[in-house]
Write a protein that holds these residues in place. Structure first.
Motif, PDB file in Angstrom:
ATOM      1  N   GLY A   1      -4.300  59.049   3.688  1.00 26.63           N
ATOM      2  CA  GLY A   1      -3.137  58.285   4.096  1.00 26.63           C
ATOM      3  C   GLY A   1      -3.041  58.164   5.605  1.00 26.63           C
ATOM      4  N   ALA A   2      -2.444  57.067   6.048  1.00 25.58           N
ATOM      5  CA  ALA A   2      -2.208  56.833   7.471  1.00 25.58           C
ATOM      6  C   ALA A   2      -1.027  55.879   7.607  1.00 25.58           C
ATOM      7  CB  ALA A   2      -3.443  56.252   8.142  1.00 25.58           C
ATOM      8  N   VAL A   3      -0.428  55.896   8.777  1.00 27.85           N
ATOM      9  CA  VAL A   3       0.660  54.974   9.107  1.00 27.85           C
ATOM     10  C   VAL A   3       0.106  53.993  10.138  1.00 27.85           C
ATOM     11  CG1 VAL A   3       2.992  54.750  10.026  1.00 27.85           C
ATOM     12  CG2 VAL A   3       2.397  56.746   8.653  1.00 27.85           C
ATOM     13  N   PHE A   4       0.373  52.711   9.921  1.00 27.00           N
ATOM     14  CA  PHE A   4      -0.181  51.655  10.765  1.00 27.00           C
ATOM     15  C   PHE A   4       0.895  50.845  11.468  1.00 27.00           C
ATOM     16  CE2 PHE A   4      -3.390  52.591   7.665  1.00 27.00           C
ATOM     17  CZ  PHE A   4      -4.588  52.400   8.310  1.00 27.00           C
ATOM     18  N   ALA A   5       0.556  50.367  12.650  1.00 29.85           N
ATOM     19  CA  ALA A   5       1.331  49.356  13.363  1.00 29.85           C
ATOM     20  C   ALA A   5       0.311  48.320  13.820  1.00 29.85           C
ATOM     21  CB  ALA A   5       2.064  49.954  14.557  1.00 29.85           C
ATOM     22  N   VAL A   6       0.424  47.118  13.278  1.00 32.03           N
ATOM     23  CA  VAL A   6      -0.561  46.073  13.542  1.00 32.03           C
ATOM     24  C   VAL A   6       0.134  44.891  14.201  1.00 32.03           C
ATOM     25  CG1 VAL A   6      -2.298  44.560  12.517  1.00 32.03           C
ATOM     26  CG2 VAL A   6      -1.852  46.818  11.499  1.00 32.03           C
TER      27      VAL A   6
ATOM     28  N   VAL B   1       4.849  42.514  15.025  1.00 35.19           N
ATOM     29  CA  VAL B   1       4.166  43.709  14.535  1.00 35.19           C
ATOM     30  C   VAL B   1       4.595  43.973  13.092  1.00 35.19           C
ATOM     31  CG1 VAL B   1       5.858  45.448  15.283  1.00 35.19           C
ATOM     32  CG2 VAL B   1       3.465  46.076  15.122  1.00 35.19           C
ATOM     33  N   ILE B   2       3.642  44.398  12.307  1.00 25.87           N
ATOM     34  CA  ILE B   2       3.906  44.815  10.928  1.00 25.87           C
ATOM     35  C   ILE B   2       3.548  46.296  10.870  1.00 25.87           C
ATOM     36  CG2 ILE B   2       3.252  44.532   8.499  1.00 25.87           C
ATOM     37  CD1 ILE B   2       4.694  42.097   9.656  1.00 25.87           C
ATOM     38  N   THR B   3       4.435  47.097  10.295  1.00 24.16           N
ATOM     39  CA  THR B   3       4.169  48.527  10.166  1.00 24.16           C
ATOM     40  C   THR B   3       4.145  48.897   8.692  1.00 24.16           C
ATOM     41  OG1 THR B   3       6.529  49.063  10.355  1.00 24.16           O
ATOM     42  CG2 THR B   3       5.232  49.094  12.384  1.00 24.16           C
TER      43      THR B   3
ATOM     44  N   GLU C   1       7.276  58.043  14.179  1.00 24.94           N
ATOM     45  CA  GLU C   1       8.097  59.131  13.640  1.00 24.94           C
ATOM     46  C   GLU C   1       7.760  59.418  12.182  1.00 24.94           C
ATOM     47  OE1 GLU C   1      12.076  57.777  14.409  1.00 24.94           O
ATOM     48  OE2 GLU C   1      11.957  58.281  16.539  1.00 24.94           O
ATOM     49  N   LEU C   2       7.497  58.361  11.406  1.00 20.91           N
ATOM     50  CA  LEU C   2       7.105  58.536  10.010  1.00 20.91           C
ATOM     51  C   LEU C   2       5.779  59.295   9.917  1.00 20.91           C
ATOM     52  CD1 LEU C   2       7.481  57.941   6.971  1.00 20.91           C
ATOM     53  CD2 LEU C   2       6.306  55.756   7.374  1.00 20.91           C
ATOM     54  N   ALA C   3       4.827  58.926  10.757  1.00 19.91           N
ATOM     55  CA  ALA C   3       3.530  59.610  10.768  1.00 19.91           C
ATOM     56  C   ALA C   3       3.705  61.090  11.105  1.00 19.91           C
ATOM     57  CB  ALA C   3       2.592  58.935  11.774  1.00 19.91           C
TER      58      ALA C   3
ATOM     59  N   GLY D   1       9.342  47.262  19.437  1.00 17.71           N
ATOM     60  CA  GLY D   1       9.320  48.635  19.928  1.00 17.71           C
ATOM     61  C   GLY D   1       9.941  49.610  18.942  1.00 17.71           C
ATOM     62  N   GLU D   2      11.051  49.201  18.331  1.00 15.38           N
ATOM     63  CA  GLU D   2      11.722  50.051  17.346  1.00 15.38           C
ATOM     64  C   GLU D   2      10.833  50.291  16.124  1.00 15.38           C
ATOM     65  OE1 GLU D   2      14.957  52.317  15.692  1.00 15.38           O
ATOM     66  OE2 GLU D   2      14.365  51.736  17.716  1.00 15.38           O
ATOM     67  N   LYS D   3      10.172  49.230  15.649  1.00 13.89           N
ATOM     68  CA  LYS D   3       9.299  49.374  14.486  1.00 13.89           C
ATOM     69  C   LYS D   3       8.126  50.308  14.785  1.00 13.89           C
ATOM     70  CE  LYS D   3       8.577  45.916  11.694  1.00 13.89           C
ATOM     71  NZ  LYS D   3       8.327  44.614  11.059  1.00 13.89           N
ATOM     72  N   VAL D   4       7.546  50.184  15.979  1.00 13.35           N
ATOM     73  CA  VAL D   4       6.434  51.053  16.355  1.00 13.35           C
ATOM     74  C   VAL D   4       6.915  52.506  16.467  1.00 13.35           C
ATOM     75  CG1 VAL D   4       4.757  51.589  18.174  1.00 13.35           C
ATOM     76  CG2 VAL D   4       5.100  49.216  17.452  1.00 13.35           C
TER      77      VAL D   4
END
Length: 112
Positions: free
Chosen positions: A60-65, A49-51, A88-90, A80-83
């Motif tokens: 603006g938006a926060v992504f998890a791909v 996953v790339i966030t 949390e950032l969003a 899981g931690e990155k997602v």
């Protein structure tokens, strides 16, 4: 009707330093460390996953791909931690969170 504005260079990756390791030294026919190396070489990605953050149509938006090509989109501790960190950032920035999920479909089909 034109699609949303999205400049590929506008994406800013977050938590790129987080990468899976073989903490359990797991092995069956092949070690997990070798599988990680092969997935990274195959996809050119450091993780399943790339966030990050980006703007779409000026918002603006926060992504998890996730990428199914990286070990079937395996979700281990680091993914899981990155997602979770992206969510949390969003929340902190009051931005939408967008998840782009990739799956072979079996588990998603079973839930329906």
């Amino acid at each position: 009707m034109p699609g949303p504005e999205f400049a590929p260079t506008a994406f800013s990756e977050t938590h790129a330093e987080l990468k899976s390791v073989d903490a359990l030294h797991f092995s069956d026919k092949q070690s997990y460390a070798d599988r990680l190396t092969q997935a990274r070489e195959k996809t050119g990605l450091p993780e399943a996953v790339i966030t990050g953050t980006a703007k779409v149509a000026g918002l603006g938006a926060v992504f998890a791909v996730s990428d199914f090509g990286f070990m079937g989109g395996t979700m281990g501790y680091v993914v899981g931690e990155k997602v979770a960190l992206a969510m949390e950032l969003a929340e902190r920035r009051h931005l939408p969170f967008v998840a782009v999920c990739a799956s072979g479909g079996a588990r998603m089909q079973r839930a329906c």
